[in-house]
Design a protein around this motif. Structure first.
Motif, PDB file in Angstrom:
ATOM      1  N   PRO A  86      22.152  96.222  -8.702  1.00  0.00           N
ATOM      2  CA  PRO A  86      21.484  96.569  -9.969  1.00  0.00           C
ATOM      3  C   PRO A  86      21.030  95.352 -10.776  1.00  0.00           C
ATOM      4  N   TYR A  87      21.580  94.169 -10.475  1.00  0.00           N
ATOM      5  CA  TYR A  87      21.296  92.995 -11.291  1.00  0.00           C
ATOM      6  C   TYR A  87      20.308  92.028 -10.641  1.00  0.00           C
ATOM      7  N   LEU A  88      19.908  92.296  -9.411  1.00  0.00           N
ATOM      8  CA  LEU A  88      19.025  91.375  -8.697  1.00  0.00           C
ATOM      9  C   LEU A  88      17.597  91.490  -9.226  1.00  0.00           C
ATOM     10  N   LYS A  89      16.958  90.354  -9.417  1.00  0.00           N
ATOM     11  CA  LYS A  89      15.602  90.391  -9.942  1.00  0.00           C
ATOM     12  C   LYS A  89      14.582  90.608  -8.825  1.00  0.00           C
ATOM     13  N   PRO A 114      12.468  97.340  -1.480  1.00  0.00           N
ATOM     14  CA  PRO A 114      11.421  96.497  -0.880  1.00  0.00           C
ATOM     15  C   PRO A 114      11.224  95.142  -1.549  1.00  0.00           C
ATOM     16  N   HIS A 115      11.619  95.019  -2.815  1.00  0.00           N
ATOM     17  CA  HIS A 115      11.367  93.765  -3.538  1.00  0.00           C
ATOM     18  C   HIS A 115      12.528  92.772  -3.437  1.00  0.00           C
ATOM     19  N   VAL A 116      13.560  93.104  -2.651  1.00  0.00           N
ATOM     20  CA  VAL A 116      14.672  92.180  -2.406  1.00  0.00           C
ATOM     21  C   VAL A 116      14.729  91.910  -0.908  1.00  0.00           C
ATOM     22  N   TYR A 117      14.818  90.634  -0.544  1.00  0.00           N
ATOM     23  CA  TYR A 117      14.707  90.249   0.864  1.00  0.00           C
ATOM     24  C   TYR A 117      16.046  89.725   1.386  1.00  0.00           C
ATOM     25  N   TYR A 118      16.297  90.021   2.644  1.00  0.00           N
ATOM     26  CA  TYR A 118      17.525  89.544   3.300  1.00  0.00           C
ATOM     27  C   TYR A 118      17.164  88.750   4.541  1.00  0.00           C
ATOM     28  N   PRO A 154       8.532  88.368   4.826  1.00  0.00           N
ATOM     29  CA  PRO A 154       7.325  87.542   4.687  1.00  0.00           C
ATOM     30  C   PRO A 154       7.609  86.065   4.958  1.00  0.00           C
ATOM     31  N   GLN A 155       6.649  85.387   5.560  1.00  0.00           N
ATOM     32  CA  GLN A 155       6.815  83.982   5.911  1.00  0.00           C
ATOM     33  C   GLN A 155       7.100  83.117   4.691  1.00  0.00           C
ATOM     34  N   GLU A 156       6.465  83.418   3.578  1.00  0.00           N
ATOM     35  CA  GLU A 156       6.674  82.609   2.378  1.00  0.00           C
ATOM     36  C   GLU A 156       8.121  82.709   1.877  1.00  0.00           C
TER      37      GLU A 156
END
Length: 296
Positions: A86-89, A114-118, A154-156
Motif C-alpha cells: 500500500p505504501y509503494l509509489k 502494473p506500476h510496481v516492478y520486480y 521494461p529495459q529502462e
C-alpha cells in the motif's frame, strides 16, 4: 540532481553490506532507509553507516523509495511485500537477495500492480555470521550475482536497477528461474546440508565422541564451516526449493553409495579414480573461475 532513494528491508548481513558499499560509492547521492525490528538493530544499522535512517514504520521506510531491496529470510519476502504494497509509489522497483527464486517470483507476480516492478536477484555471497554487525562494504566484490532477466520488465527499469547495483563490484550473470534454483541447489544449498550432515555424523559417534573431539583439526573445520550459518535462513531456503534440493540430495546419496561399495569391497582403484577425478575437476573449475573473478 535528485538523490536515489533506496529502502532496505532486512538490514542484516546482506542488506547491511549493500548499504555500506552504496554509501561508500555514492555518499550523499543516495539516501537509504532501513526496516528493522528492534531499537537495537535500528541503532546498529545507523551507527555503522549502512542506512541513513532506520525505522519499524513501513510507510516511513518505503513510501518514497525508488528501489526497495528485499533481504529478509526468503519465506518472509512475499508476506513482507504484501505489507509494504500500500505504501509503494508508482514506478517503484523491487529486487531481492533470496537464495531461491521460483516460489517468490510466482507469488509476487500474482499480487504486484502494473506500476510496481520486480527484478529477481541473488548475490552469491555471505558469511557464516549474521546481522548488520557482520556486514562489510566489500562483501559483494568479485562475487557472482544472479539477475533473472524477466522479459516482462521494461529495459529502462532493469538499467535503473543495474546502474545502482554495479557499485557492489559483483560479477553479474543472468539465468532463468528454474536453472537458477537447480544450480543454487548444487552449488550452495546441498553443500550446506552436507556440512550439517558431517556435524550430525560426529554427534552420532556414540562412545567415540570425546575421542573424536580431540582429533578435530583444519579438515573438519574447513568442510563444516558453513554449518554455523543461520538455521532459520537455511530452513526457509529448503522449504522454497524443495524439488531441486531433494533431487540433488538423491544424486549425492547415489554417489556416496557407490563410494561406500568400493570401499567395502576393497576396490582401491575405484576409490583412487573417485578422488583423482574429483581433484582434476575441482582444480580445473577453480582455475577457470579465478581467471574471471574472486571465488574466495
Amino acid at each position: 540532481m535528485s538523490r536515489t532513494k533506496l529502502a532496505i528491508i532486512g538490514v542484516g548481513l546482506i542488506g547491511g553490506s549493500l548499504g555500506l558499499c552504496l554509501k561508500a560509492a555514492l555518499g550523499e547521492k543516495i539516501h537509504i532507509t532501513g526496516l528493522c525490528r528492534t531499537e537495537e538493530s535500528m541503532r546498529a544499522a545507523v551507527e555503522c553507516g549502512a542506512v541513513d535512517e532506520a525505522s519499524a514504520d513501513l510507510a516511513a521506510v518505503v513510501g518514497e523509495a525508488d528501489i526497495v531491496y528485499l533481504s529478509p529470510p526468503v519465506l518472509q519476502i512475499v508476506p513482507m511485500v504484501k505489507r509494504i504494497l500500500p505504501y509503494l509509489k508508482h514506478g517503484a522497483v523491487l529486487t531481492d537477495a533470496g537464495s531461491t527464486k521460483g516460489d517468490v517470483y510466482e507469488a509476487l507476480h500474482e499480487i504486484l500492480p502494473p506500476h510496481v516492478y520486480y527484478v529477481p536477484g541473488h548475490p552469491m555471497t555471505g558469511r557464516e555470521k549474521s546481522g548488520v554487525t557482520a556486514a562489510t562494504k566489500d562483501l559483494f566484490v568479485h562475487k557472482a550475482y544472479v539477475i533473472i532477466d524477466d522479459p516482462s520488465v521494461p529495459q529502462e527499469i532493469k538499467e535503473r536497477l543495474m546502474a545502482l547495483l554495479k557499485h557492489t563490484g559483483a560479477n553479474f550473470t543472468t539465468l532463468d528461474l528454474a536453472q537458477h534454483d537447480r544450480c543454487a541447489a548444487v552449488i550452495s544449498h546441498v553443500p550446506h546440508l552436507a556440512a550439517a550432515a558431517l556435524v550430525t555424523l560426529l554427534n552420532r559417534s556414540g562412545d567415540d565422541l570425546n575421542s573424536c573431539l580431540k582429533l578435530i583439526g583444519g579438515g573438519f573445520k574447513d568442510t563444516t564451516r558453513i554449518a554455523s550459518s543461520n538455521a532459520d535462513m537455511w530452513a526457509d531456503i529448503c522449504m522454497t526449493n524443495r524439488k531441486p534440493i531433494a533431487d540433488a540430495l538423491r544424486e549425492l546419496r547415489t554417489i556416496l553409495d557407490e563410494v561406500a561399495m568400493a570401499v567395502e569391497a576393497g576396490d582401491r582403484q575405484a576409490v583412487h579414480d573417485y578422488f583423482a577425478a574429483s581433484k582434476e575437476r575441482r582444480d580445473g573449475i577453480l582455475h577457470d573461475a579465478e581467471q574471471k573473478f574472486d571465488t574466495n
